[in-house]
Every structure is written in C-alpha cells, then in structure tokens.
Design a protein around this motif. Sequence first.
Motif, PDB file in Angstrom:
ATOM      1  N   ARG A 159      20.819  57.819  56.675  1.00 54.85           N
ATOM      2  CA  ARG A 159      21.891  57.487  57.620  1.00 54.85           C
ATOM      3  C   ARG A 159      21.822  58.375  58.855  1.00 54.85           C
ATOM      4  O   ARG A 159      22.049  57.917  59.975  1.00 54.85           O
ATOM      5  CB  ARG A 159      23.243  57.641  56.928  1.00 54.85           C
ATOM      6  CG  ARG A 159      23.505  56.611  55.840  1.00 54.85           C
ATOM      7  CD  ARG A 159      24.858  56.802  55.202  1.00 54.85           C
ATOM      8  NE  ARG A 159      25.931  56.653  56.184  1.00 54.85           N
ATOM      9  CZ  ARG A 159      27.222  56.814  55.907  1.00 54.85           C
ATOM     10  NH1 ARG A 159      27.588  57.155  54.676  1.00 54.85           N
ATOM     11  NH2 ARG A 159      28.131  56.655  56.833  1.00 54.85           N
ATOM     12  N   ARG A 160      21.518  59.644  58.643  1.00 58.33           N
ATOM     13  CA  ARG A 160      21.400  60.565  59.774  1.00 58.33           C
ATOM     14  C   ARG A 160      20.290  60.124  60.717  1.00 58.33           C
ATOM     15  O   ARG A 160      20.454  60.138  61.942  1.00 58.33           O
ATOM     16  CB  ARG A 160      21.124  61.980  59.259  1.00 58.33           C
ATOM     17  CG  ARG A 160      21.097  63.045  60.341  1.00 58.33           C
ATOM     18  CD  ARG A 160      20.752  64.399  59.736  1.00 58.33           C
ATOM     19  NE  ARG A 160      21.614  64.711  58.599  1.00 58.33           N
ATOM     20  CZ  ARG A 160      21.399  65.729  57.767  1.00 58.33           C
ATOM     21  NH1 ARG A 160      20.349  66.515  57.953  1.00 58.33           N
ATOM     22  NH2 ARG A 160      22.225  65.952  56.769  1.00 58.33           N
ATOM     23  N   GLU A 163      21.415  57.016  62.682  1.00 59.89           N
ATOM     24  CA  GLU A 163      22.404  57.357  63.708  1.00 59.89           C
ATOM     25  C   GLU A 163      21.738  58.007  64.914  1.00 59.89           C
ATOM     26  O   GLU A 163      22.067  57.698  66.070  1.00 59.89           O
ATOM     27  CB  GLU A 163      23.464  58.288  63.114  1.00 59.89           C
ATOM     28  CG  GLU A 163      24.394  57.596  62.125  1.00 59.89           C
ATOM     29  CD  GLU A 163      25.306  58.578  61.407  1.00 59.89           C
ATOM     30  OE1 GLU A 163      25.167  59.797  61.661  1.00 59.89           O
ATOM     31  OE2 GLU A 163      26.142  58.130  60.595  1.00 59.89           O
ATOM     32  N   GLU A 167      21.398  56.668  68.733  1.00 58.68           N
ATOM     33  CA  GLU A 167      21.824  57.548  69.823  1.00 58.68           C
ATOM     34  C   GLU A 167      20.729  57.679  70.879  1.00 58.68           C
ATOM     35  O   GLU A 167      21.003  57.628  72.088  1.00 58.68           O
ATOM     36  CB  GLU A 167      22.173  58.924  69.259  1.00 58.68           C
ATOM     37  CG  GLU A 167      22.608  59.941  70.310  1.00 58.68           C
ATOM     38  CD  GLU A 167      22.886  61.307  69.705  1.00 58.68           C
ATOM     39  OE1 GLU A 167      22.691  62.317  70.406  1.00 58.68           O
ATOM     40  OE2 GLU A 167      23.292  61.359  68.532  1.00 58.68           O
TER      41      GLU A 167
END
Length: 213
Positions: A159-160, A163, A167
């Motif tokens: 998930r990191r 994300e 970004e």
Amino acid sequence: MLAWMRSFGQLRCIGVEATGTYGAGLLRSMQNAGVEVLEVTTPEKQDRRKRGKNDDLDAQNAAHAAFAGKRTVTPKTRDGMIESLRVLKACRKTALAARRVALQMIHNTIICAPDDLRDTLRKMTRMQLVRTLAAWRPDLTDYRDVISAHRISLKSLGRRYLELHDEIADLDAMIGAIVDELAPNLVARNSIDHAGAAQLLLTGRRQSETLTL
C-alpha cells in the motif's frame, strides 16, 4: 530589524547565509524592503576551526564578507513558477527515494518469508506483486504468527508503494504543466522530456520565469 540596522547609517547591503533554507524568510523580507541582499557562503574550514562555532562571530563574518564582496553570490529568487518547480521537484525526489526503499523492503521481506508464502509470490511483475500485496486481507489480530506478520508487513509495504506511486504521478503532472507553460519549445524537441526540461530550467534560468530557445 531594518530600522535597527539603518540607525547606524546608510544601509548599502546585507549579507545572509543559507538564503535557500533558514535565511529564506529574511531574504524575502529584505528584498521586499528594497535592500540589496548578498548570500554569504560558508567560511573556510580552517578559519572556522580558528574562530570556533559562534552565532555572533558568524554574523560579524557575514557582515564583513558582504562589505568586502568576498565569499558572496547573488541569492536565487524564491518566488514565481521557477520556485514552484523547485519545490515540486524536491518533493518528487524524496517520494522517489521512499518508493525505492519500500520496494527494497518488499523484496527483503519476501526473501526472509516462509517458503509457503514466498512460493505464492514468484513469477510476478513488479506492479503485479505490489498490487497483490496491497489487496491482501491478513488477520490483524494474528500478528504473533510468523506468516501472518509477514503478510501484514507486505500488505503495508504494498500500500505504501502504491500511495507513493500515485503521489509521484500527481507531482509529474504538476511539473509537466509548469514546464509546458514556461518552455513549450524546449519540451517540443526530441530526446528532451519534462524531467530533463525541468532540470534545465532550474539549473540555467533560476532568475527568469521564461526560457526562449
């Protein structure tokens, strides 16, 4: 501060250290007041060792350097779209580094994972692997179990990564829009992408809002 400095006589210019970081606010304030500002570079290490680290001495040295015109450069402007481009590029750089670390952590965690878990993740492309990990639904209450702990960690890392990936894509779109507006002729050339054009703008024309080629 400005009134205090002018109380000693005519103010010709001031010397400021670190105008791109800690001195940025003072730089803007003095420039808005119409005062010439010179950026004072770091003194030589030998001189610093002789005098020691002292804020009062540093201020005096900066004033003497500005008065003598030594160790001074013209500070970069900190407004306009060039500054916006610099800030976005700096943010993108840290996001890229964080995404790289997340991917390394994913690989390291998989290498150390139990065989049954590791075998299920073989022969996947990078994005297939990351999206698979992010979609997992491990039992968060079973974190004491080794396999569950690996699944929880890998889901978090997946998930990191996603994300940060989103970004970076958003930042790329903003950077591209600024570059298209500032230097449309530059990005129209072959072999020059938006990232390269942005770096050229920052390196070559920091004092200008346009670049004509």
